[in-house]
Motif scaffolding. Structure first.
Motif, PDB file in Angstrom:
ATOM      1  N   ILE A   1       0.828  -1.202   0.000  1.00 34.69           N
ATOM      2  CA  ILE A   1       0.000   0.000   0.000  1.00 34.69           C
ATOM      3  C   ILE A   1       0.867   1.258   0.000  1.00 34.69           C
ATOM      4  O   ILE A   1       0.609   2.218  -0.715  1.00 34.69           O
ATOM      5  CB  ILE A   1      -0.963  -0.021   1.205  1.00 34.69           C
ATOM      6  CG1 ILE A   1      -2.036  -1.128   0.995  1.00 34.69           C
ATOM      7  CG2 ILE A   1      -1.656   1.338   1.402  1.00 34.69           C
ATOM      8  CD1 ILE A   1      -2.850  -1.426   2.219  1.00 34.69           C
ATOM      9  N   LEU A   2       1.943   1.228   0.802  1.00 33.98           N
ATOM     10  CA  LEU A   2       2.823   2.393   0.887  1.00 33.98           C
ATOM     11  C   LEU A   2       3.498   2.687  -0.466  1.00 33.98           C
ATOM     12  O   LEU A   2       3.524   3.824  -0.944  1.00 33.98           O
ATOM     13  CB  LEU A   2       3.873   2.149   1.971  1.00 33.98           C
ATOM     14  CG  LEU A   2       4.812   3.325   2.270  1.00 33.98           C
ATOM     15  CD1 LEU A   2       4.017   4.519   2.821  1.00 33.98           C
ATOM     16  CD2 LEU A   2       5.910   2.922   3.244  1.00 33.98           C
ATOM     17  N   GLN A   3       3.967   1.561  -1.042  1.00 36.68           N
ATOM     18  CA  GLN A   3       4.617   1.679  -2.350  1.00 36.68           C
ATOM     19  C   GLN A   3       3.659   2.304  -3.378  1.00 36.68           C
ATOM     20  O   GLN A   3       4.007   3.257  -4.097  1.00 36.68           O
ATOM     21  CB  GLN A   3       5.006   0.277  -2.813  1.00 36.68           C
ATOM     22  CG  GLN A   3       6.399   0.240  -3.388  1.00 36.68           C
ATOM     23  CD  GLN A   3       6.797  -1.206  -3.679  1.00 36.68           C
ATOM     24  OE1 GLN A   3       6.258  -2.153  -3.101  1.00 36.68           O
ATOM     25  NE2 GLN A   3       7.736  -1.353  -4.573  1.00 36.68           N
ATOM     26  N   ASP A   4       2.464   1.775  -3.382  1.00 35.68           N
ATOM     27  CA  ASP A   4       1.447   2.271  -4.328  1.00 35.68           C
ATOM     28  C   ASP A   4       1.109   3.733  -4.066  1.00 35.68           C
ATOM     29  O   ASP A   4       0.895   4.525  -5.008  1.00 35.68           O
ATOM     30  CB  ASP A   4       0.190   1.410  -4.271  1.00 35.68           C
ATOM     31  CG  ASP A   4       0.432   0.012  -4.837  1.00 35.68           C
ATOM     32  OD1 ASP A   4       1.495  -0.196  -5.457  1.00 35.68           O
ATOM     33  OD2 ASP A   4      -0.426  -0.884  -4.617  1.00 35.68           O
ATOM     34  N   SER A   5       1.088   4.103  -2.771  1.00 35.98           N
ATOM     35  CA  SER A   5       0.766   5.488  -2.414  1.00 35.98           C
ATOM     36  C   SER A   5       1.822   6.443  -2.998  1.00 35.98           C
ATOM     37  O   SER A   5       1.496   7.503  -3.528  1.00 35.98           O
ATOM     38  CB  SER A   5       0.708   5.668  -0.905  1.00 35.98           C
ATOM     39  OG  SER A   5      -0.256   4.828  -0.373  1.00 35.98           O
ATOM     40  N   HIS A   6       3.115   6.039  -2.900  1.00 34.61           N
ATOM     41  CA  HIS A   6       4.187   6.866  -3.464  1.00 34.61           C
ATOM     42  C   HIS A   6       4.043   6.984  -4.980  1.00 34.61           C
ATOM     43  O   HIS A   6       4.189   8.080  -5.530  1.00 34.61           O
ATOM     44  CB  HIS A   6       5.556   6.299  -3.079  1.00 34.61           C
ATOM     45  CG  HIS A   6       5.958   6.634  -1.678  1.00 34.61           C
ATOM     46  ND1 HIS A   6       6.287   7.930  -1.269  1.00 34.61           N
ATOM     47  CD2 HIS A   6       6.080   5.865  -0.554  1.00 34.61           C
ATOM     48  CE1 HIS A   6       6.582   7.938   0.001  1.00 34.61           C
ATOM     49  NE2 HIS A   6       6.463   6.686   0.476  1.00 34.61           N
ATOM     50  N   SER A   7       3.707   5.887  -5.655  1.00 36.43           N
ATOM     51  CA  SER A   7       3.498   5.942  -7.112  1.00 36.43           C
ATOM     52  C   SER A   7       2.379   6.906  -7.451  1.00 36.43           C
ATOM     53  O   SER A   7       2.496   7.738  -8.382  1.00 36.43           O
ATOM     54  CB  SER A   7       3.140   4.555  -7.648  1.00 36.43           C
ATOM     55  OG  SER A   7       4.147   3.652  -7.322  1.00 36.43           O
ATOM     56  N   LEU A   8       1.282   6.779  -6.654  1.00 34.30           N
ATOM     57  CA  LEU A   8       0.128   7.665  -6.899  1.00 34.30           C
ATOM     58  C   LEU A   8       0.524   9.130  -6.729  1.00 34.30           C
ATOM     59  O   LEU A   8       0.152   9.990  -7.536  1.00 34.30           O
ATOM     60  CB  LEU A   8      -0.992   7.333  -5.912  1.00 34.30           C
ATOM     61  CG  LEU A   8      -1.831   6.105  -6.241  1.00 34.30           C
ATOM     62  CD1 LEU A   8      -2.764   5.790  -5.078  1.00 34.30           C
ATOM     63  CD2 LEU A   8      -2.645   6.355  -7.524  1.00 34.30           C
TER      64      LEU A   8
END
Lengths: 451, 111
Positions: free
Chosen positions: A223-230
């Motif tokens: 989730i954290l990784q995806d949040s940074h991408s977003l």
């Protein structure tokens, strides 16, 4: 008191009815006239062994009925009501036996056993004769006579009844203690299991929460990784993010003069989109700011879940049924602990009863000790009156082993008689004395007269 | 004496006094009478002294006819008691002397 005896077809009697009164009755007659016949017949009514040879010649059965007044004989009245016989003022004992050897007994018209006739007979009369009623040769009779003489009969029956209470409680306690190892083992197991289950929150709702938390924590990195991408897409990629693109589009629209209505609408919508994007970016930044990766919490939650599923396997239930299992085990444990308390209470009861018994038995011992001296002195005085110089009665009290309880108290009572000053005192010599007074040769079946 | 305290009310003695002398028999008779004052005593005896002390006196006898023998037992009145005591004292032949001895025995015992 014997009121009457009715004899039919017994030895030399066809029919004989004799009434008796209180006081002393002498029966005399020439040898062979049948003086002892009445007493022998009475013995039959009191359950003596029947000899078919005593049935009158030519008759097929003998019948003897003895009637006693029992108003004053509490023992007999109690015995009758305990054995479900009617116990009014008179008591009728009847014995019928036939030449074929059948024998029947009746008490107040109700059929009874020979043993019952004998038991009742022992309470109604004491026959000192050739009959087998040799109560004076029995130690329990010595004890009874001493207790009666000492006015200790009530105390003696209290001792006996206390002994029975103590004995019953003691027996019950022993039974419980024999089973107690097994119960203790079960109790220990339950205690362990209950404590083990109590260390974990087993409520089904808590379990559900725990499972959700575990899933969340396990996915946190992704989730954290995806949040940074977003965030990069929305805001951070230099020149290529959504916000910059929208700003560029808006600056083109702002520069246009005389825009068609459709483009004015588009400008408005893109401005709204820019606001939405900025909102979204803040949300994503918020999430990233607040996010703390917590691998320890995850390990803890997973450990807790593993424990719960292990317990569920152990108790062979589903994880959400464990709290119910705990309730069941706890109530069984409570039951066993209450049982333990009842052993303690019983132990206390046995101790109390033993103390009470000892107290009463010691009082009885003291009364017997004192009474035996006085009674022996009195009897010895009578022996002197009977010109029996040298004969001496000794009432011997032999204490039981310490700690031995009996219904009869703490000692054996025995009447010993010496017929001359040098002779050793022994119970058999009761009969030596009797022989001495009667001048008859020894007949061990004869009783001794209790003057 | 033990019997005086006994709750057994009917004491029965079957010839417990055989072979004792007259003076001892007199004491035995007195003792039986004392027991009888407190309860019931039935005593089969050969001793005239014992019989004389009794409150009641029954005579056992046997009637023999041609076919069979029959035992009887009857209570005695005073004159019959004197007669029976005389028989016990003197045997088959009852003389006036034994009869007066018997009467005296009965009077002394019941006084």
């Amino acid at each position: 008191m014997l009121l009457s005896i009715n004899i039919n077809n017994y030895t030399l009697v066809e029919t004989l009815e004799i009434e008796f009164s209180g006081g002393t009755t002498a029966i005399t007659g020439e040898t062979g006239a049948g003086k002892s016949l009445v007493l022998d017949a009475l013995g039959m009514a009191l359950g003596d062994r029947a000899d078919t040879g005593t049935i009158r010649h030519g008759k097929d059965r003998a019948e003897i009925t003895a009637t006693f007044a029992i108003d004053t004989i509490e023992d007999a009245k109690a015995w009758l009501s305990n054995h479900d016989f009617s116990a009014d003022g008179e008591c009728i004992l009847r014995r019928v036996y036939t030449v074929e050897g059948r024998s029947r007994g009746y008490i107040n018209g109700q059929s009874c056993t020979m043993q019952q006739l004998q038991q009742l007979g022992d309470m109604l009369s004491d026959i000192h004769s050739q009959h087998e009623h040799q109560s004076l040769l029995r130690r329990e009779t010595h004890r009874r006579l001493l207790d009666e003489y000492t006015n200790a009969t009530d105390l003696a029956s209290q001792v006996a009844s206390n002994f029975r209470d103590w004995h019953a409680a003691h027996k019950k306690l022993t039974g419980l203690l024999e089973r107690s190892d097994e119960l203790t083992a079960r109790k220990d197991l339950l205690l362990f299991q209950v404590n083990e289950l109590k260390q974990t929150d087993l409520e089904p709702t808590s379990l559900a929460k725990l499972e959700i938390e575990q899933q969340t924590l396990a996915n946190a990195e992704q989730i954290l990784q995806d949040s940074h991408s977003l965030l990069a897409i929305c805001d951070q990629n230099e020149g290529a993010n959504v916000r910059d693109s929208l700003n560029r589009a808006l600056s083109i629209l702002t520069g246009l003069k005389h825009k068609p209505e459709a483009l004015s609408n588009a400008e408005e919508l893109l401005q709204g989109g820019l606001i939405q994007i900025e909102e979204a970016t803040r949300e994503i930044e918020n999430h990233i700011d607040r996010f703390e990766a917590d691998p320890q919490r995850l390990a803890l939650v997973e450990e807790q879940l593993a424990l719960i599923f292990q317990l569920a396997r152990k108790h062979r239930v589903n994880a959400d049924q464990l709290s119910e299992t705990l309730n069941v085990l706890e109530s069984e444990l409570q039951g066993l602990q209450d049982g333990g308390e009842s052993i303690d209470a019983l132990q206390q009861q046995v101790t109390d009863l033993a103390m009470h018994y000892e107290d009463l038995a010691q009082k009885l011992s003291a009364a017997r000790q004192q009474g035996s001296t006085i009674m022996a002195a009195g009897i010895n005085e009578q022996l002197q009156r009977l010109s029996m110089e040298g004969a001496e009665l000794l009432i011997q009290l032999s204490p039981l082993d310490p700690g031995e309880y009996r219904a009869s108290g703490f000692e054996e009572v025995e009447f010993l008689l010496a017929t001359n000053p040098d002779a050793a005192q022994s119970p058999r010599q009761n009969c030596l004395w009797w022989r001495a007074i009667s001048g008859q040769s020894g007949d061990s079946s004869r009783g001794c007269s209790p003057f | 004496m033990a019997a005086a305290h006994s709750k057994i009310p009917t004491l029965i003695f079957d010839e417990v006094d055989v072979g004792i002398g007259g003076s001892t028999a007199d004491i035995v008779g007195q003792l039986l009478k004392q027991l009888g004052d407190r309860g019931q005593v039935i005593s089969v005896t050969h001793q005239p002294q014992v019989a004389a002390h009794a409150h009641h006196h029954y005579l056992a006898s046997k009637v023999i006819d041609t076919n069979s023998a029959e035992s009887l037992m009857v209570p005695l009145d005073r004159s019959q008691r004197v007669e029976e005591l005389a028989r016990m004292l003197g045997g088959a032949q009852v003389t006036e002397q034994t009869r007066s001895h018997a009467s005296e025995l009965l009077s002394l015992a019941s006084s």
